[in-house]
Scaffold this motif. Structure first.
Motif, PDB file in Angstrom:
ATOM      1  N   PHE A  39       0.772  -1.335   0.130  1.00 21.91           N
ATOM      2  CA  PHE A  39      -0.002  -0.005   0.003  1.00 21.91           C
ATOM      3  C   PHE A  39       0.710   1.109  -0.074  1.00 21.91           C
ATOM      4  CE2 PHE A  39      -2.004   3.220   2.676  1.00 21.91           C
ATOM      5  CZ  PHE A  39      -3.036   3.571   1.813  1.00 21.91           C
ATOM      6  N   GLN A  59     -10.000   9.534  -1.506  1.00 20.28           N
ATOM      7  CA  GLN A  59     -10.177   8.493  -0.563  1.00 20.28           C
ATOM      8  C   GLN A  59     -11.336   7.700  -0.669  1.00 20.28           C
ATOM      9  OE1 GLN A  59      -8.345   7.999   2.037  1.00 20.28           O
ATOM     10  NE2 GLN A  59     -10.002   6.704   3.264  1.00 20.28           N
ATOM     11  N   ARG A  62     -10.649   4.195  -1.806  1.00 19.14           N
ATOM     12  CA  ARG A  62      -9.508   3.160  -1.261  1.00 19.14           C
ATOM     13  C   ARG A  62     -10.368   1.994  -0.575  1.00 19.14           C
ATOM     14  NH1 ARG A  62      -5.112   7.182   1.228  1.00 19.14           N
ATOM     15  NH2 ARG A  62      -4.839   8.362  -0.762  1.00 19.14           N
ATOM     16  N   TYR A  64      -9.020  -1.180   2.236  1.00 18.30           N
ATOM     17  CA  TYR A  64      -7.587  -1.752   3.082  1.00 18.30           C
ATOM     18  C   TYR A  64      -7.872  -3.010   3.600  1.00 18.30           C
ATOM     19  CZ  TYR A  64      -7.131   3.347   3.392  1.00 18.30           C
ATOM     20  OH  TYR A  64      -7.047   4.688   3.039  1.00 18.30           O
TER      21      TYR A  64
END
Length: 110
Positions: A39, A59, A62, A64
């Motif tokens: 990342f 953002q 995104r 994770y």
């Protein structure tokens, strides 16, 4: 449960550099030569190509995974950052960082 496939960032960035930014390819060669891009590597590539204040890397899109979250929290420890500084560096919410730390704490207790 079916595992989602990740985008091939090496291919995406190689194509992008070849077609639109051939002058920046030399700067990115070291990162693109890695076997797997983390990342942090992707963020760094994005900054090298588009600059630090790029609004296109939104953002909202995104996501994770566990490995990425661990990597970000390790980055925080390594660089001795507080939650606000970490959130600012990765352009995310302080609440997200706090939530991750709580979840990680709970998982270590069990």
């Amino acid at each position: 449960m079916k595992e989602l496939k990740k985008p091939n960032y090496k291919r995406i960035y190689n194509d992008l550099l070849s077609e639109k930014y051939p002058e920046k390819k030399e700067k990115c060669t070291k990162l693109l030569s890695k076997k797997h891009l983390s990342f942090v590597d992707i963020i760094r590539l994005n900054e090298l190509i588009f600059g630090k204040n790029n609004e296109a890397f939104n953002q909202q899109y995104r996501s994770y995974d566990k490995k990425t979250i661990s990597e970000i929290l390790e980055y925080q420890k390594k660089n001795n950052l507080n939650n606000t500084q970490l959130a600012s560096h990765f352009k995310m919410s302080r609440n997200t960082v706090t939530k991750w730390k709580k979840i990680k704490e709970i998982n270590f207790i069990r």
